[in-house]
Design a protein around this motif. Structure first.
Motif, PDB file in Angstrom:
ATOM      1  N   GLU A  57     -68.300 -44.834  29.651  1.00 36.94           N
ATOM      2  CA  GLU A  57     -67.221 -46.118  29.601  1.00 36.94           C
ATOM      3  C   GLU A  57     -66.099 -45.359  29.156  1.00 36.94           C
ATOM      4  O   GLU A  57     -66.090 -44.472  28.246  1.00 36.94           O
ATOM      5  CB  GLU A  57     -67.758 -47.215  28.502  1.00 36.94           C
ATOM      6  CG  GLU A  57     -68.786 -48.212  29.127  1.00 36.94           C
ATOM      7  CD  GLU A  57     -69.229 -49.234  28.172  1.00 36.94           C
ATOM      8  OE1 GLU A  57     -67.866 -49.643  27.816  1.00 36.94           O
ATOM      9  OE2 GLU A  57     -70.304 -49.516  27.820  1.00 36.94           O
ATOM     10  N   GLY A  58     -64.972 -45.877  29.671  1.00 39.96           N
ATOM     11  CA  GLY A  58     -63.758 -45.481  29.226  1.00 39.96           C
ATOM     12  C   GLY A  58     -63.304 -45.847  27.891  1.00 39.96           C
ATOM     13  O   GLY A  58     -63.554 -46.565  27.295  1.00 39.96           O
ATOM     14  N   ILE A  59     -62.310 -45.306  27.431  1.00 40.21           N
ATOM     15  CA  ILE A  59     -61.812 -45.650  25.940  1.00 40.21           C
ATOM     16  C   ILE A  59     -60.999 -46.804  26.014  1.00 40.21           C
ATOM     17  O   ILE A  59     -60.238 -47.066  27.184  1.00 40.21           O
ATOM     18  CB  ILE A  59     -60.592 -44.498  25.396  1.00 40.21           C
ATOM     19  CG1 ILE A  59     -61.328 -43.139  25.402  1.00 40.21           C
ATOM     20  CG2 ILE A  59     -59.968 -44.864  24.088  1.00 40.21           C
ATOM     21  CD1 ILE A  59     -62.541 -43.027  24.334  1.00 40.21           C
ATOM     22  N   ARG A  60     -61.241 -47.827  25.116  1.00 41.90           N
ATOM     23  CA  ARG A  60     -60.851 -49.192  25.195  1.00 41.90           C
ATOM     24  C   ARG A  60     -60.218 -49.420  23.729  1.00 41.90           C
ATOM     25  O   ARG A  60     -60.731 -48.794  22.637  1.00 41.90           O
ATOM     26  CB  ARG A  60     -61.772 -50.070  25.511  1.00 41.90           C
ATOM     27  CG  ARG A  60     -62.229 -50.290  27.123  1.00 41.90           C
ATOM     28  CD  ARG A  60     -63.207 -51.073  27.150  1.00 41.90           C
ATOM     29  NE  ARG A  60     -62.748 -52.663  26.718  1.00 41.90           N
ATOM     30  CZ  ARG A  60     -63.676 -53.622  26.542  1.00 41.90           C
ATOM     31  NH1 ARG A  60     -64.844 -53.422  27.024  1.00 41.90           N
ATOM     32  NH2 ARG A  60     -63.057 -54.730  25.945  1.00 41.90           N
ATOM     33  N   GLN A  61     -59.600 -50.550  23.572  1.00 43.65           N
ATOM     34  CA  GLN A  61     -59.100 -51.059  22.247  1.00 43.65           C
ATOM     35  C   GLN A  61     -60.340 -51.433  21.516  1.00 43.65           C
ATOM     36  O   GLN A  61     -61.532 -52.248  22.217  1.00 43.65           O
ATOM     37  CB  GLN A  61     -58.051 -52.221  22.537  1.00 43.65           C
ATOM     38  CG  GLN A  61     -57.580 -52.714  21.133  1.00 43.65           C
ATOM     39  CD  GLN A  61     -57.228 -54.135  21.316  1.00 43.65           C
ATOM     40  OE1 GLN A  61     -57.559 -55.245  21.541  1.00 43.65           O
ATOM     41  NE2 GLN A  61     -55.614 -54.035  21.281  1.00 43.65           N
ATOM     42  N   GLY A  62     -60.596 -51.094  20.332  1.00 45.20           N
ATOM     43  CA  GLY A  62     -61.494 -51.344  19.432  1.00 45.20           C
ATOM     44  C   GLY A  62     -62.629 -50.411  19.332  1.00 45.20           C
ATOM     45  O   GLY A  62     -63.345 -50.371  18.519  1.00 45.20           O
ATOM     46  N   ASP A  63     -62.213 -49.236  20.246  1.00 43.66           N
ATOM     47  CA  ASP A  63     -63.300 -48.094  19.884  1.00 43.66           C
ATOM     48  C   ASP A  63     -63.027 -47.379  18.448  1.00 43.66           C
ATOM     49  O   ASP A  63     -62.036 -47.347  17.944  1.00 43.66           O
ATOM     50  CB  ASP A  63     -62.698 -46.892  20.839  1.00 43.66           C
ATOM     51  CG  ASP A  63     -63.669 -47.478  22.206  1.00 43.66           C
ATOM     52  OD1 ASP A  63     -64.209 -48.504  22.488  1.00 43.66           O
ATOM     53  OD2 ASP A  63     -63.431 -46.694  23.398  1.00 43.66           O
ATOM     54  N   VAL A  64     -64.228 -46.788  17.979  1.00 41.43           N
ATOM     55  CA  VAL A  64     -63.917 -46.305  16.763  1.00 41.43           C
ATOM     56  C   VAL A  64     -64.005 -44.881  17.068  1.00 41.43           C
ATOM     57  O   VAL A  64     -65.025 -44.434  17.591  1.00 41.43           O
ATOM     58  CB  VAL A  64     -65.256 -46.926  15.676  1.00 41.43           C
ATOM     59  CG1 VAL A  64     -65.075 -46.024  14.338  1.00 41.43           C
ATOM     60  CG2 VAL A  64     -65.287 -48.114  15.553  1.00 41.43           C
ATOM     61  N   ILE A  65     -63.069 -43.981  16.213  1.00 37.90           N
ATOM     62  CA  ILE A  65     -63.268 -42.643  16.754  1.00 37.90           C
ATOM     63  C   ILE A  65     -63.429 -41.993  15.440  1.00 37.90           C
ATOM     64  O   ILE A  65     -63.176 -42.416  14.363  1.00 37.90           O
ATOM     65  CB  ILE A  65     -61.978 -42.093  17.393  1.00 37.90           C
ATOM     66  CG1 ILE A  65     -60.584 -42.398  16.614  1.00 37.90           C
ATOM     67  CG2 ILE A  65     -61.725 -42.991  18.955  1.00 37.90           C
ATOM     68  CD1 ILE A  65     -59.400 -42.136  17.099  1.00 37.90           C
ATOM     69  N   ARG A  66     -63.726 -40.526  15.394  1.00 37.99           N
ATOM     70  CA  ARG A  66     -64.102 -39.694  14.538  1.00 37.99           C
ATOM     71  C   ARG A  66     -63.593 -38.333  14.577  1.00 37.99           C
ATOM     72  O   ARG A  66     -63.644 -37.870  15.786  1.00 37.99           O
ATOM     73  CB  ARG A  66     -65.543 -39.678  13.922  1.00 37.99           C
ATOM     74  CG  ARG A  66     -65.981 -38.878  13.033  1.00 37.99           C
ATOM     75  CD  ARG A  66     -67.547 -38.823  12.748  1.00 37.99           C
ATOM     76  NE  ARG A  66     -68.366 -38.411  13.969  1.00 37.99           N
ATOM     77  CZ  ARG A  66     -69.546 -38.225  13.917  1.00 37.99           C
ATOM     78  NH1 ARG A  66     -70.442 -38.623  13.076  1.00 37.99           N
ATOM     79  NH2 ARG A  66     -70.196 -37.631  15.102  1.00 37.99           N
ATOM     80  N   SER A  67     -63.250 -37.723  13.539  1.00 31.38           N
ATOM     81  CA  SER A  67     -62.877 -36.062  13.720  1.00 31.38           C
ATOM     82  C   SER A  67     -63.674 -35.394  12.710  1.00 31.38           C
ATOM     83  O   SER A  67     -63.558 -35.839  11.423  1.00 31.38           O
ATOM     84  CB  SER A  67     -61.417 -35.948  13.688  1.00 31.38           C
ATOM     85  OG  SER A  67     -61.197 -34.718  13.464  1.00 31.38           O
ATOM     86  N   LEU A  68     -64.476 -34.389  13.010  1.00 29.77           N
ATOM     87  CA  LEU A  68     -65.425 -33.729  12.110  1.00 29.77           C
ATOM     88  C   LEU A  68     -64.560 -32.791  11.413  1.00 29.77           C
ATOM     89  O   LEU A  68     -63.516 -32.287  11.913  1.00 29.77           O
ATOM     90  CB  LEU A  68     -66.551 -33.251  12.888  1.00 29.77           C
ATOM     91  CG  LEU A  68     -67.650 -34.312  13.364  1.00 29.77           C
ATOM     92  CD1 LEU A  68     -68.862 -33.378  14.214  1.00 29.77           C
ATOM     93  CD2 LEU A  68     -68.294 -35.390  12.201  1.00 29.77           C
ATOM     94  N   PRO A  69     -64.923 -32.198  10.214  1.00 31.12           N
ATOM     95  CA  PRO A  69     -64.101 -31.333   9.336  1.00 31.12           C
ATOM     96  C   PRO A  69     -64.272 -29.973  10.063  1.00 31.12           C
ATOM     97  O   PRO A  69     -65.202 -29.707  10.871  1.00 31.12           O
ATOM     98  CB  PRO A  69     -64.873 -31.274   8.020  1.00 31.12           C
ATOM     99  CG  PRO A  69     -65.755 -32.544   7.987  1.00 31.12           C
ATOM    100  CD  PRO A  69     -66.176 -32.868   9.462  1.00 31.12           C
ATOM    101  N   ALA A  70     -62.737 -29.433  10.190  1.00 38.36           N
ATOM    102  CA  ALA A  70     -62.732 -27.996  10.486  1.00 38.36           C
ATOM    103  C   ALA A  70     -62.945 -26.979   9.686  1.00 38.36           C
ATOM    104  O   ALA A  70     -63.061 -25.732  10.003  1.00 38.36           O
ATOM    105  CB  ALA A  70     -61.587 -28.043  11.306  1.00 38.36           C
ATOM    106  N   GLY A  71     -63.013 -27.119   8.424  1.00 39.80           N
ATOM    107  CA  GLY A  71     -63.136 -26.167   7.492  1.00 39.80           C
ATOM    108  C   GLY A  71     -63.916 -26.744   6.165  1.00 39.80           C
ATOM    109  O   GLY A  71     -64.251 -28.202   6.128  1.00 39.80           O
ATOM    110  N   ASN A  72     -64.152 -25.823   5.211  1.00 41.18           N
ATOM    111  CA  ASN A  72     -64.864 -26.372   4.178  1.00 41.18           C
ATOM    112  C   ASN A  72     -64.248 -27.536   3.242  1.00 41.18           C
ATOM    113  O   ASN A  72     -64.708 -28.545   2.630  1.00 41.18           O
ATOM    114  CB  ASN A  72     -65.200 -25.208   3.192  1.00 41.18           C
ATOM    115  CG  ASN A  72     -66.275 -24.095   3.628  1.00 41.18           C
ATOM    116  OD1 ASN A  72     -67.081 -24.569   4.644  1.00 41.18           O
ATOM    117  ND2 ASN A  72     -66.096 -23.093   3.396  1.00 41.18           N
TER     118      ASN A  72
END
Length: 292
Positions: free
Chosen positions: A22-37
């Motif tokens: 499914e494509g990105i839609r309003q209401g999608d929860v997004i996350r970015s994982l840590p790039a460093g300690n």
């Protein structure tokens, strides 16, 4: 049974089960994982309208709102606001008390205002200030200690912990403190600039806050439909979708955001006139003590 994109069972009826296709839609929860300690997991909420996404009106950009854990919200957003209020109010009270002593007993001292008292607190302890006006008032010492802490001097590093200590110095009970923290999440008070959600998909802990004033954009090429898609292209720390809020919740967030930024503020004189009119109205409605 519904499942999330990672195959786990749907957390609740306000978090929908979706497919990675499914494509990105309003209401999608997004996350970015840590790039460093030292980095932290970042969460967001896609607020771009579905019609704008479908018609490509956003120029390949998605608008998103920051989501933070509730405890972080209290520490970094709510507690500093409360401490500023304490500073304003208690500085005024302390000045009145100290100036009363200065007028009566310490003719050699200049009367204090908020700026001069706060500067004095950077240079001296509350005990020394109280002693300088020929007093040993423990309540006044606690009041000055509260103001000094609210200003950030001697901070523990956590503004929420500082706030609780300041409350204790003012004699506020543990129960009253707990009630105040609960009120911080009362969405019916005033014009809240947040939305509280009990939990997020694929996130530990309970209580997360959508910050309606923390608005950012991200290019479509930097946002992936799943964590697997991000890793395939060698961007494991890129933003990716972890779930989707129900229509009811996403519409609620959009409505609160629109209401927050569509309010029209009036001049201070107008607000004061309204307060005066209200007081006159209340006075006119007073019932004689002998009435029914």
């Amino acid at each position: 049974m519904d499942y999330l994109s990672d195959g786990s069972v749907m957390a609740s009826d306000y978090i929908l089960g979706i497919s990675d296709d499914e494509g990105i839609r309003q209401g999608d929860v997004i996350r970015s994982l840590p790039a460093g300690n030292d980095a932290q997991v970042r969460y967001g909420f896609i607020i771009t309208a579905d019609c704008d996404i479908a018609q490509n009106k956003a120029s390949d950009q998605f608008t998103w709102l920051t989501i933070v854990p509730a405890e972080q919200y209290l520490d970094l957003h709510w507690a500093p606001q409360q401490l500023r209020r304490i500073t304003e109010k208690q500085t005024r009270v302390a000045c009145e008390k100290l100036n009363g002593r200065i007028t009566r007993f310490s003719a050699g001292l200049t009367p204090l205002d908020a700026i001069s008292l706060q500067k004095w607190l950077t240079e001296a302890t509350p005990e020394a200030i109280v002693a300088a006006v020929e007093s040993s008032d423990q309540e006044l010492i606690s009041l000055l200690a509260c103001v000094k802490l609210a200003l950030g001097y001697g901070s523990s590093g956590s503004r929420l912990a500082d706030l609780r200590q300041a409350w204790s110095l003012l004699g506020r009970s543990t129960r009253a403190q707990q009630a105040a923290v609960k009120e911080a999440f009362d969405s019916e008070r005033g014009f809240p600039d947040f939305v509280l959600v009990p939990e997020l998909p694929m996130a530990n802990g309970y209580g997360f806050v959508i910050l309606l004033r923390s608005i950012s954009t991200i290019h479509s090429e930097e946002l992936f439909r799943s964590e697997i898609d991000a890793r395939i292209v060698g961007k494991p720390d890129a933003f990716h979708r972890i779930g989707r809020f129900s229509d009811g919740l996403r519409f609620l967030v959009a409505q609160k955001l629109a209401f927050l930024f569509s309010r029209i503020g009036m001049p201070t004189e107008f607000e004061l006139a309204c307060e005066a009119a209200t007081e006159l109205l209340v006075d006119s409605l007073k019932i004689d003590a002998g009435g029914q």
